[in-house]
Motif scaffolding. Structure first.
Motif, short mmCIF file in Angstrom:
data_model
loop_
_atom_site.label_atom_id
_atom_site.label_comp_id
_atom_site.label_asym_id
_atom_site.label_seq_id
_atom_site.Cartn_x
_atom_site.Cartn_y
_atom_site.Cartn_z
N GLY A 33 0.77 -1.23 0.00
CA GLY A 33 0.00 0.00 0.00
C GLY A 33 0.80 1.28 0.00
O GLY A 33 0.24 2.37 0.22
N TYR A 34 2.09 1.22 -0.29
CA TYR A 34 2.92 2.42 -0.33
C TYR A 34 2.90 3.05 -1.72
O TYR A 34 2.73 2.35 -2.73
CB TYR A 34 4.37 2.09 0.06
CG TYR A 34 4.50 1.67 1.51
CD1 TYR A 34 4.61 2.63 2.52
CD2 TYR A 34 4.49 0.33 1.86
CE1 TYR A 34 4.72 2.25 3.85
CE2 TYR A 34 4.59 -0.07 3.19
CZ TYR A 34 4.70 0.90 4.18
OH TYR A 34 4.80 0.52 5.49
N SER A 35 3.09 4.34 -1.76
CA SER A 35 3.18 5.06 -3.03
C SER A 35 4.63 5.04 -3.49
O SER A 35 5.52 5.50 -2.77
CB SER A 35 2.70 6.50 -2.84
OG SER A 35 2.89 7.24 -4.02
N VAL A 36 4.87 4.52 -4.69
CA VAL A 36 6.22 4.36 -5.21
C VAL A 36 6.50 5.44 -6.25
O VAL A 36 5.68 5.71 -7.13
CB VAL A 36 6.40 2.96 -5.84
CG1 VAL A 36 7.77 2.84 -6.49
CG2 VAL A 36 6.22 1.88 -4.77
N VAL A 37 7.69 6.03 -6.15
CA VAL A 37 8.14 7.02 -7.13
C VAL A 37 9.46 6.52 -7.70
O VAL A 37 10.44 6.35 -6.96
CB VAL A 37 8.34 8.42 -6.50
CG1 VAL A 37 8.70 9.43 -7.58
CG2 VAL A 37 7.10 8.86 -5.74
N LEU A 38 9.50 6.28 -9.01
CA LEU A 38 10.70 5.76 -9.66
C LEU A 38 11.57 6.89 -10.19
O LEU A 38 11.06 7.85 -10.79
CB LEU A 38 10.33 4.84 -10.82
CG LEU A 38 9.60 3.53 -10.50
CD1 LEU A 38 9.32 2.78 -11.80
CD2 LEU A 38 10.43 2.67 -9.56
N GLU A 39 12.86 6.77 -9.97
CA GLU A 39 13.80 7.70 -10.59
C GLU A 39 13.77 7.46 -12.09
O GLU A 39 13.70 6.32 -12.55
CB GLU A 39 15.20 7.46 -10.01
CG GLU A 39 16.21 8.52 -10.33
CD GLU A 39 17.01 8.16 -11.56
OE1 GLU A 39 17.47 9.07 -12.25
OE2 GLU A 39 17.17 6.96 -11.80
N GLU A 40 13.81 8.54 -12.87
CA GLU A 40 13.51 8.45 -14.30
C GLU A 40 14.45 7.52 -15.06
O GLU A 40 14.06 6.93 -16.07
CB GLU A 40 13.50 9.84 -14.93
CG GLU A 40 14.78 10.61 -14.79
CD GLU A 40 14.63 12.05 -15.30
OE1 GLU A 40 13.51 12.42 -15.69
OE2 GLU A 40 15.63 12.78 -15.28
N GLU A 41 15.69 7.37 -14.61
CA GLU A 41 16.63 6.52 -15.34
C GLU A 41 16.25 5.04 -15.26
O GLU A 41 16.60 4.27 -16.14
CB GLU A 41 18.06 6.74 -14.83
CG GLU A 41 18.65 8.08 -15.22
CD GLU A 41 20.11 8.19 -14.85
OE1 GLU A 41 20.71 7.15 -14.47
OE2 GLU A 41 20.66 9.30 -14.93
N ILE A 42 15.59 4.64 -14.16
CA ILE A 42 15.23 3.23 -14.03
C ILE A 42 13.81 2.95 -14.52
O ILE A 42 13.42 1.79 -14.67
CB ILE A 42 15.37 2.72 -12.58
CG1 ILE A 42 14.34 3.40 -11.67
CG2 ILE A 42 16.78 2.94 -12.08
CD1 ILE A 42 14.25 2.78 -10.30
N ALA A 43 13.03 4.02 -14.77
CA ALA A 43 11.63 3.83 -15.15
C ALA A 43 11.50 3.03 -16.44
O ALA A 43 10.55 2.25 -16.59
CB ALA A 43 10.94 5.19 -15.30
N GLY A 44 12.46 3.19 -17.36
CA GLY A 44 12.38 2.46 -18.61
C GLY A 44 12.87 1.04 -18.53
O GLY A 44 12.71 0.25 -19.47
N ARG A 51 4.65 6.63 -10.33
CA ARG A 51 5.08 7.97 -10.71
C ARG A 51 6.57 7.94 -11.04
O ARG A 51 7.32 7.10 -10.53
CB ARG A 51 4.84 8.96 -9.56
CG ARG A 51 3.40 9.36 -9.37
CD ARG A 51 3.31 10.45 -8.31
NE ARG A 51 3.66 9.94 -6.99
CZ ARG A 51 3.84 10.74 -5.93
NH1 ARG A 51 3.72 12.06 -6.04
NH2 ARG A 51 4.14 10.21 -4.75
N VAL A 52 6.98 8.86 -11.90
CA VAL A 52 8.38 8.95 -12.31
C VAL A 52 8.90 10.35 -12.00
O VAL A 52 8.18 11.35 -12.16
CB VAL A 52 8.53 8.65 -13.82
CG1 VAL A 52 9.99 8.80 -14.27
CG2 VAL A 52 8.02 7.25 -14.14
N SER A 53 10.15 10.43 -11.55
CA SER A 53 10.71 11.72 -11.17
C SER A 53 12.20 11.76 -11.48
O SER A 53 12.87 10.73 -11.48
CB SER A 53 10.48 11.96 -9.67
OG SER A 53 11.25 13.05 -9.21
N ALA A 54 12.71 12.96 -11.71
CA ALA A 54 14.16 13.16 -11.79
C ALA A 54 14.75 12.87 -10.41
O ALA A 54 14.08 13.04 -9.38
CB ALA A 54 14.48 14.59 -12.21
N LYS A 55 16.00 12.43 -10.38
CA LYS A 55 16.63 12.05 -9.11
C LYS A 55 16.58 13.17 -8.09
O LYS A 55 16.23 12.96 -6.91
CB LYS A 55 18.09 11.64 -9.36
CG LYS A 55 18.82 11.15 -8.11
CD LYS A 55 20.28 10.84 -8.43
CE LYS A 55 20.39 9.67 -9.38
NZ LYS A 55 21.80 9.33 -9.68
#
Length: 288
Positions: A33-44, A51-55
């Motif tokens: 149930g946690y909200s995950v935010v991926l660093e954009e370099e690993i999103a692909g 969600r995707v974000s810059a480091k």
């Protein structure tokens, strides 16, 4: 309820093992149930709907950032995120793993414990470095481990003047100088003959690299010390100054390098059973 709700993930995309652990970790976090935010370099590199974000933005969006990789990955995350005061947790997919101390096969258990509040937090300081030429800024960098002055592309002895807190220390001819935090004392500084410093120490060690005089030895000084290095006028090479072996500036004779403690500190999160001496025993072979 967990104090960590938004969890950022950073990892090594060039490592198949790291991507596997990232995928496993992401599924676990979303299942819980946690909200995950991926660093954009690993999103692909992973299949996701997160969600995707810059480091650099992870520090604004997240309550905790988990780094999957080696110590180098955590060092990079620390340099980018220290100013946001977001805590970091490391899962080891590298080699030694002094900073990333959770193994891949215990991800759910150990990360689950941390998210449930069963963890210890450790504060580490970083170093800020700047280079000026004729009074004008040339470049700057941040290091969690160390700032290193070295010959660069050519193996030649270099000369420089060292000042600590405005007091002249010496003119040295050597292969360079390592200015290390306690965190970095088990890295390059250790290879150069420096002492191991406990992470809680408020101290900095200076380790000469192959000095021309045998009496030059490592010096340990207060963590609040400020350092000035003046690159010698008669060097035949242009020394490099690097931060954590990553950020790199090519200097010229007469350049001034200044180093001091960064005002922002890094918070590292560890499982409750984290033990610095046990890590030294296992990673450095003390038990053998």
């Amino acid at each position: 309820m967990s104090e960590f709700k938004n969890i950022g993930l950073i990892g090594r995309t060039e490592s198949v093992n790291a991507v596997t652990s990232l995928t496993r970790l992401m599924k676990f976090l979303e299942r819980e149930g946690y909200s995950v935010v991926l660093e954009e370099e690993i999103a692909g590199a992973v299949r996701h709907s997160a969600r995707v974000s810059a480091k650099e933005k992870l520090g604004e969006l997240c309550d905790l950032v988990i780094v999957v990789g080696g110590d180098g990955s955590l060092l990079a995350a620390a340099r980018a995120l220290a100013k946001f005061s977001v805590p970091l947790l490391g899962i080891n997919r590298g080699r030694l793993g002094f900073l990333t101390d959770i193994t891949p096969d215990e991800v759910e258990q150990k990360v689950g414990d941390v998210l449930a509040g069963k963890y210890m937090a450790e504060s580490r300081f970083l170093l800020d470095m700047s280079v000026t030429r004729s009074g004008k800024p040339v470049g700057k960098g941040t290091a969690l481990n160390d700032v290193v002055l070295h010959p660069g592309e050519f193996i030649r002895m270099i000369e420089f003047d060292l000042y600590i807190d405005g007091q002249f220390v010496y003119t040295q001819r050597s292969d360079g100088l390592i200015i290390s935090t306690p965190t970095g004392s088990t890295a390059y500084a250790l290879s150069g003959g420096g002492p191991i410093m406990h992470p809680k120490l408020d101290a900095i060690v200076l380790v000469p690299l192959n000095p021309h005089t045998l009496s030059s030895r490592p010096i340990v000084v207060e963590g609040s010390s400020e350092f000035k290095i003046i690159v010698g006028e008669y060097n035949t090479t242009k020394p490099y100054v690097t931060c954590d072996g990553h950020e790199q500036i090519i200097t010229k004779p007469g350049d001034v390098i200044r180093i001091h403690k960064k005002p922002h500190r890094l918070t590292l999160v560890h499982p409750l059973e984290h033990n610095f001496y046990e890590i030294c025993r296992s990673k450095l072979g003390w038990a053998e």
